[in-house]
Design a protein around this motif. Structure first.
Motif, PDB file in Angstrom:
ATOM      1  N   LEU A   1       0.824  -1.208   0.000  1.00  0.00           N
ATOM      2  CA  LEU A   1       0.000   0.000   0.000  1.00  0.00           C
ATOM      3  C   LEU A   1       0.858   1.258   0.000  1.00  0.00           C
ATOM      4  O   LEU A   1       0.487   2.272  -0.608  1.00  0.00           O
ATOM      5  CB  LEU A   1      -0.941  -0.001   1.206  1.00  0.00           C
ATOM      6  N   ARG A   2       2.016   1.203   0.665  1.00  0.00           N
ATOM      7  CA  ARG A   2       2.869   2.397   0.695  1.00  0.00           C
ATOM      8  C   ARG A   2       3.370   2.745  -0.698  1.00  0.00           C
ATOM      9  O   ARG A   2       3.519   3.928  -1.036  1.00  0.00           O
ATOM     10  CB  ARG A   2       4.034   2.193   1.666  1.00  0.00           C
TER      11      ARG A   2
ATOM     12  N   GLY B   1      -6.362   2.213 -10.898  1.00  0.00           N
ATOM     13  CA  GLY B   1      -6.444   1.067  -9.994  1.00  0.00           C
ATOM     14  C   GLY B   1      -5.853   1.355  -8.627  1.00  0.00           C
ATOM     15  O   GLY B   1      -6.360   0.874  -7.601  1.00  0.00           O
ATOM     16  N   ALA B   2      -4.777   2.146  -8.599  1.00  0.00           N
ATOM     17  CA  ALA B   2      -4.132   2.473  -7.323  1.00  0.00           C
ATOM     18  C   ALA B   2      -5.085   3.267  -6.434  1.00  0.00           C
ATOM     19  O   ALA B   2      -5.192   3.011  -5.221  1.00  0.00           O
ATOM     20  CB  ALA B   2      -2.851   3.265  -7.567  1.00  0.00           C
TER      21      ALA B   2
ATOM     22  N   LEU C   1     -10.486   1.371  -1.231  1.00  0.00           N
ATOM     23  CA  LEU C   1     -11.041   0.145  -0.666  1.00  0.00           C
ATOM     24  C   LEU C   1     -10.330  -0.236   0.625  1.00  0.00           C
ATOM     25  O   LEU C   1     -10.962  -0.662   1.599  1.00  0.00           O
ATOM     26  CB  LEU C   1     -10.919  -0.992  -1.685  1.00  0.00           C
ATOM     27  N   ALA C   2      -9.009  -0.047   0.636  1.00  0.00           N
ATOM     28  CA  ALA C   2      -8.255  -0.348   1.850  1.00  0.00           C
ATOM     29  C   ALA C   2      -8.697   0.545   3.003  1.00  0.00           C
ATOM     30  O   ALA C   2      -8.851   0.097   4.141  1.00  0.00           O
ATOM     31  CB  ALA C   2      -6.760  -0.182   1.599  1.00  0.00           C
ATOM     32  N   GLY C   3      -8.924   1.815   2.688  1.00  0.00           N
ATOM     33  CA  GLY C   3      -9.393   2.737   3.724  1.00  0.00           C
ATOM     34  C   GLY C   3     -10.759   2.341   4.253  1.00  0.00           C
ATOM     35  O   GLY C   3     -11.009   2.389   5.467  1.00  0.00           O
ATOM     36  N   GLN C   4     -11.655   1.923   3.352  1.00  0.00           N
ATOM     37  CA  GLN C   4     -12.979   1.480   3.776  1.00  0.00           C
ATOM     38  C   GLN C   4     -12.890   0.224   4.634  1.00  0.00           C
ATOM     39  O   GLN C   4     -13.616   0.079   5.623  1.00  0.00           O
ATOM     40  CB  GLN C   4     -13.847   1.207   2.548  1.00  0.00           C
ATOM     41  N   THR C   5     -11.985  -0.674   4.273  1.00  0.00           N
ATOM     42  CA  THR C   5     -11.817  -1.911   5.024  1.00  0.00           C
ATOM     43  C   THR C   5     -11.304  -1.630   6.426  1.00  0.00           C
ATOM     44  O   THR C   5     -11.775  -2.211   7.408  1.00  0.00           O
ATOM     45  CB  THR C   5     -10.844  -2.853   4.291  1.00  0.00           C
ATOM     46  N   VAL C   6     -10.343  -0.727   6.526  1.00  0.00           N
ATOM     47  CA  VAL C   6      -9.807  -0.362   7.842  1.00  0.00           C
ATOM     48  C   VAL C   6     -10.893   0.272   8.703  1.00  0.00           C
ATOM     49  O   VAL C   6     -11.055  -0.060   9.885  1.00  0.00           O
ATOM     50  CB  VAL C   6      -8.611   0.598   7.680  1.00  0.00           C
TER      51      VAL C   6
END
Length: 300
Positions: A5-6, A69-70, A76-81
């Motif tokens: 992710l970084r 895509g990035a 999506l990662a933010g929503q998952t967290v």
């Protein structure tokens, strides 16, 4: 190496800033570290993503597609967290609540309404069950939390008293005793009673029998029923008197008068859950709401 992710954050910053120095400041790394991160990303993807010139940074056609895509992946990662954090606070998930029928007339509607207002993303499933059925459902995992009137002795279950209610007298409205504002239990000595079968509400049944016994009589039960509305309907029909918990007086039926009784025993309304589930944040949230609502309802 794999794409992390970084790397995506570094790439998006560079694409939007179009400058290595500004992008490095934005993601709080030194410029060389950002440059290495972008180079490692390109090696992993296998194609050039960035065109480096002396004046500015541009994306290649592949880089432009990768940027789409990035951004989606980071969102999506933010929503998952955030979903995980909300779950830890008890703000999302599912909760199956068992309850004895009488609570539908006092306590339960207020609790569920408040809980849904505070936790709209928790799906609440309500199941009307007897106390015995609730205990079995809790042990089997079909119910997360139960609300009942009886003490729980099952060592696999934990419980907490939420509300304490005195018993009151439910009388036919035309009964002479209904003219009194307050009764003594001995006033009911000669009255026919309607009540639960002992096997359905043994603790409740025994408590009432002991209370009456201290007044020197044993209630003459002329009719049994397993649900409170049915018993109150029998009272309205003049079949007998009944000793429900006070909050059932909210159930206003034509032909039924409720009167307080001196020195009435109290009955605890308890929440029950499977031992080990007490740390479940949704259960904790529901318990907190239930206690607050019932405390407000009692005026304490």
């Amino acid at each position: 190496m794999s794409v992390e992710l970084r790397h995506l954050r570094h790439f998006v910053a560079l694409a939007e800033e179009e400058h290595f120095g500004r992008a490095a400041e934005r993601v709080f790394v030194v410029q060389q570290a950002l440059s290495n991160s972008i180079r490692n990303l390109e090696e992993e993807v296998g194609v050039p993503l960035v065109l480096r010139t002396t004046r500015r940074v541009q994306l290649t056609p592949a880089g432009q597609e990768f940027l789409i895509g990035a951004r989606e992946t980071l969102a999506l990662a933010g929503q998952t967290v955030e979903r995980a954090r909300r779950a830890a606070r008890g703000e999302v998930g599912r909760l199956s609540v068992g309850f004895v029928s009488g609570l539908a007339f006092g306590g339960l509607p207020e609790i569920v309404r408040r809980f849904r207002e505070l936790y709209p993303n928790v799906s609440v499933d309500l199941r009307e069950l007897t106390a015995q059925e609730q205990e079995a459902a809790l042990r089997g995992g079909q119910v997360n939390i139960g609300l009942m009137l009886l003490p729980v002795r099952d060592p696999t279950l934990d419980s907490r008293a939420l509300w304490r209610q005195p018993l009151v007298a439910a009388l036919p409205a035309a009964h002479p005793l209904a003219r009194k504002r307050r009764l003594k239990i001995s006033d009911l000595r000669a009255e026919p009673f309607v009540f639960f079968p002992r096997q359905i509400r043994a603790t409740y049944f025994d408590q009432v029998m002991r209370w009456c016994s201290t007044a020197g009589f044993t209630p003459h039960v002329v009719q049994e029923a397993i649900e409170v509305p049915t018993l109150l309907s029998l009272v309205a029909a003049g079949v007998g008197v009944f000793l429900p918990i006070e909050f059932f007086s909210r159930l206003s039926l034509p032909g039924v008068a409720y009167r307080p009784v001196e020195d009435a025993p109290t009955v605890d309304i308890v929440a029950v859950w499977r031992r080990g589930d007490g740390k479940n944040p949704v259960i904790r949230a529901f318990l907190t709401v239930a206690e607050e609502v019932l405390r407000e309802g009692s005026g304490k």
